[in-house]
Design a protein around this motif. Structure first.
Motif, short mmCIF file in Angstrom:
data_model
loop_
_atom_site.label_atom_id
_atom_site.label_comp_id
_atom_site.label_asym_id
_atom_site.label_seq_id
_atom_site.Cartn_x
_atom_site.Cartn_y
_atom_site.Cartn_z
N ILE B 206 30.72 36.03 35.44
CA ILE B 206 31.22 35.24 34.32
C ILE B 206 32.74 35.19 34.35
CG2 ILE B 206 31.44 35.18 31.80
CD1 ILE B 206 28.56 36.27 31.67
N HIS B 209 33.88 32.94 37.35
CA HIS B 209 33.59 31.51 37.36
C HIS B 209 33.90 30.80 36.05
CE1 HIS B 209 31.85 31.98 41.28
NE2 HIS B 209 31.04 32.93 40.85
N LYS B 210 34.07 31.57 34.98
CA LYS B 210 34.21 30.89 33.69
C LYS B 210 35.54 31.13 32.99
CE LYS B 210 30.25 28.91 33.55
NZ LYS B 210 30.32 27.47 33.82
N THR B 211 36.31 32.09 33.43
CA THR B 211 37.53 32.39 32.66
C THR B 211 38.79 32.02 33.45
OG1 THR B 211 37.88 34.62 33.49
CG2 THR B 211 36.36 34.38 31.65
N LYS B 212 39.89 32.01 32.72
CA LYS B 212 41.19 31.75 33.30
C LYS B 212 41.51 32.77 34.38
CE LYS B 212 44.87 31.54 30.50
NZ LYS B 212 45.65 31.33 29.26
N PHE B 213 41.13 34.02 34.14
CA PHE B 213 41.41 35.07 35.10
C PHE B 213 40.78 34.72 36.45
CE2 PHE B 213 40.67 39.11 37.24
CZ PHE B 213 41.90 39.73 37.10
N ARG B 215 39.84 31.70 37.45
CA ARG B 215 40.46 30.48 37.98
C ARG B 215 41.76 30.82 38.69
NH1 ARG B 215 39.50 25.56 35.80
NH2 ARG B 215 37.40 26.34 36.03
N TYR B 216 42.56 31.71 38.09
CA TYR B 216 43.82 32.10 38.73
C TYR B 216 43.57 32.86 40.02
CZ TYR B 216 46.21 30.76 34.43
OH TYR B 216 46.70 30.06 33.36
N TYR B 218 41.17 32.30 42.17
CA TYR B 218 40.99 31.27 43.20
C TYR B 218 42.33 30.62 43.55
CZ TYR B 218 35.89 31.28 42.73
OH TYR B 218 34.58 31.64 42.75
N ALA B 219 43.11 30.32 42.52
CA ALA B 219 44.37 29.59 42.74
C ALA B 219 45.32 30.41 43.60
CB ALA B 219 45.03 29.26 41.41
N GLU B 290 37.94 30.85 48.07
CA GLU B 290 36.54 30.46 47.99
C GLU B 290 35.66 31.69 47.93
OE1 GLU B 290 35.92 27.87 51.25
OE2 GLU B 290 34.44 26.65 50.19
#
Lengths: 259, 365
Positions: B206, B209-213, B215-216, B218-219, B290
């Protein structure tokens, strides 16, 4: 009326190299200003200095007439300025929506939001609206950006910038790596950004492109602005002349002083 | 995909934004490595089931398998985050050992067999794990030392310190509440350790795949400079990710103590590599950007199922290493071909690419 952003006498040295030497710059709201110059003329350095990416040794900045110092890119963003870098700074594994909101995710309402959950639907809707407004060619909002063409990536980066910038967008060589059709799309995009009232600073090597979209052209040479001319009525020859110093007595003088 | 104007449309007309291509979920799923690797797992299970029947396909067998991978699964969550940032954490096995020594020492000095003793130990293990992870992260993000080197150093130092603290002799003073938790307790029909691991996996999934943490994460792995430019505090994020990996190692230490009733000073030397292998088999790219927790779960099951299957079928368990190593290399090869195909703009589902791996390579030449 005072210019939207004005720089006076910016200087910055790296060791013995004077990357910026008493450089000036100004741009009005809703204007496209092209910044041209040969390699190493200080275009990129100037943009860095204007957007808080590089501290200067001396010189002043004025934003909407008031003197400012910009310490960080973050501060520049908050003032409504965004930079589209030559490398675009997109995350290739993320999709356009994720890229557009990277670092500015919309949190979900309530407790979930404070736990870091994101409002994907809202972000996607906002992004789609942003792309639609620019009449883009981005077809898929779910595919990773890395799988897209150079033109599409450029467009994503521009849309991202103008979504957050309401004052000025800096574009660093936006057409350098693009084909004919893609280049025209980007130039059209620049015009549409200007029509929204956002000022555009366009760094480019391509004189025809510059003459096509810019309202004003500022020529840099040896770290300083050597000429400012309206695009209308200016020819490529004049621009090249200013860039190389053939037209400008000031640069000749500077050369003499230097030696 | 390209910006070429569709035929029949005047070139001046801006291409109309199509309703964003909603690729069918099936198609998109087929492009995920975790999905085809799941297929590999299913094939392996089917093969062993055919060979050994119900002996293999029994609840007790899978209960055993899940118990065997519980600790690795917890470590795998942290490792997945780390590898997605294009980093690596070689130190998890040693940090696990160090944390379990700390926990055992604390529980020894507190004394008693109750949950309060265990809680003190758990707290100590987590704190020690987080401290090691944060130190790793700090050296990687701030001192700019490559993750491979930092965590290789931590591997050595943490294990060494654990040996210094214990004189190299395992501590057996684990409270009964903890060992009983492993032996007797079942939650929703799942043995306790795998249940804890499952919870950690779900939370990890979760968050990723679902939080800003997530997302960052991956970024940072996808384009670190880009992440910095959009204002993400990359250094802080890296420290947090490595601290998360350390926390997972700390929790893993608690589970290992519960499982074995002793510290396992000499028993974790290959843990890091096994977990990395599982994460990579599961489709998390070693180049960053990824990956998924689901893939890691599948990647954990493949070696475990192979091992259990070999034992039941009567093949020497030594073959497990041969099989896992081959799967690992094959997985990365397919992953790379798929990536290259994606860059060429082909959307050919990857399991087809696997079947036609040779054909797929030809156009590249």
């Amino acid at each position: 009326m005072a210019p939207l952003l004005e720089a006076r006498g910016l200087s910055r040295s790296f060791g013995h190299v004077r990357a910026l030497d008493d450089a000036s710059f100004d741009i009005e709201a809703g204007e496209v200003v092209a910044l041209i110059g040969d390699n190493g003329a200080g275009k990129s350095t100037l943009v860095k200095a204007l957007t808080g990416n590089l501290p200067v040794d001396s010189g002043e900045l004025y934003f909407e007439g008031a003197p400012v110092t910009i310490h960080s890119p973050h501060q520049a963003s908050e003032m409504g300025m965004e930079v589209v870098y030559q490398d675009l700074a997109l995350a290739p594994h993320l999709n356009p929506v994720q890229n557009m909101f990277l670092g500015r995710e919309i949190p979900r309402k309530g407790l979930l939001g404070s736990l870091g959950f994101m409002d994907e639907k809202k972000m996607r809707a906002t992004a789609e609206a942003g792309f639609a407004e620019l009449g883009g060619t981005v077809r898929s909002f779910t595919a990773p950006v890395g799988a897209m063409s150079g033109g599409q990536r450029q467009q994503i980066a521009i849309v991202r910038a103008i979504s957050w910038a309401d004052k000025i967008v800096f574009l660093d060589e936006p057409t350098a790596a693009l084909g004919v059709v893609q280049t025209r799309n980007v130039l059209d995009t620049i015009k549409r950004v200007r029509d929204k009232g956002i000022a555009v600073v366009l760094i480019s090597h391509s004189m025809p492109h510059v003459l096509q979209v810019a309202d004003r052209i500022q020529v840099m040479r040896l770290g300083t602005r050597v000429a400012t001319m309206p695009a209308e009525g200016t020819t490529v020859e004049q621009l090249v002349g200013a860039m190389t110093g053939a037209l400008d007595s000031q640069t000749v003088k500077r050369k003499e002083n230097a030696s | 995909m390209s910006v070429i104007t569709p035929p029949g449309q005047a070139p001046d007309q801006q291409a109309v934004i199509e309703p964003p291509a909603r690729q069918s979920y099936l198609r998109r799923a087929a492009n995920l490595q975790s999905v085809w690797i799941l297929g590999v797992l299913v094939v392996i299970i089917a093969a062993f089931s055919a060979a050994a029947g119900t002996k293999f396909l029994s609840t007790s067998n899978f209960s055993l398998i899940s118990q065997n991978i519980a600790v690795w699964a917890v470590l795998g969550v942290g490792m997945t985050f780390v590898i997605i940032t294009s980093g690596i954490d070689l130190s998890i096995g040693s940090v696990l050992v160090f944390s379990s020594v700390i926990a055992a020492k604390i529980m020894e000095s507190v004394g008693g067999d109750g949950w309060s003793t265990a809680a003190a130990g758990i707290g100590g293990a987590l704190a020690s794990g987080i401290a090691w992870g944060a130190l790793n992260g700090f050296l990687i993000a701030k001192a700019k030392i490559p993750p491979l080197i930092v965590t290789l150093g931590a591997l050595s130092v943490a294990l060494g310190l654990a040996q210094v603290l214990t004189g190299g002799i395992d501590i057996r003073s684990v409270p009964e509440s903890l060992t009983d938790f492993n032996t007797y307790i079942k939650i929703l029909g799942i043995p306790a350790l795998p249940f804890v691991a499952l919870i950690v996996l779900i939370i990890g999934g979760i968050v990723l795949h679902k939080t800003k943490f997530g997302r960052y994460t991956y970024a940072v792995g996808s384009n670190e400079l880009g992440a910095r430019r959009v204002g993400i505090n990359v250094d802080r994020h890296l420290i947090l990710v490595y601290a998360l990996s350390g926390a997972c190692a700390g929790l893993g230490a608690v589970l290992a103590l519960a499982q074995f009733g002793t510290t396992t000073i000499a028993g974790q030397s290959l843990t890091n590599l096994n977990v990395i292998a599982a994460v990579v088999i599961g489709g998390t790219s070693i180049f960053g950007g990824e990956g998924s927790i689901f893939g890691t779960v599948v990647g954990l099951f493949i070696p475990a199922v192979l091992q259990a299957g070999f034992v039941i079928v009567g093949v020497e368990a030594f073959w497990q290493g041969v099989a896992v190593g081959s799967v690992l290399v094959a997985a990365v090869y397919v992953d790379q071909s798929r990536r290259a195909a994606a860059l060429r703009g082909s959307s050919r589902p990857s399991f087809l690419a696997l079947l036609g791996a040779k054909k797929a390579k030809e156009p590249a030449r």
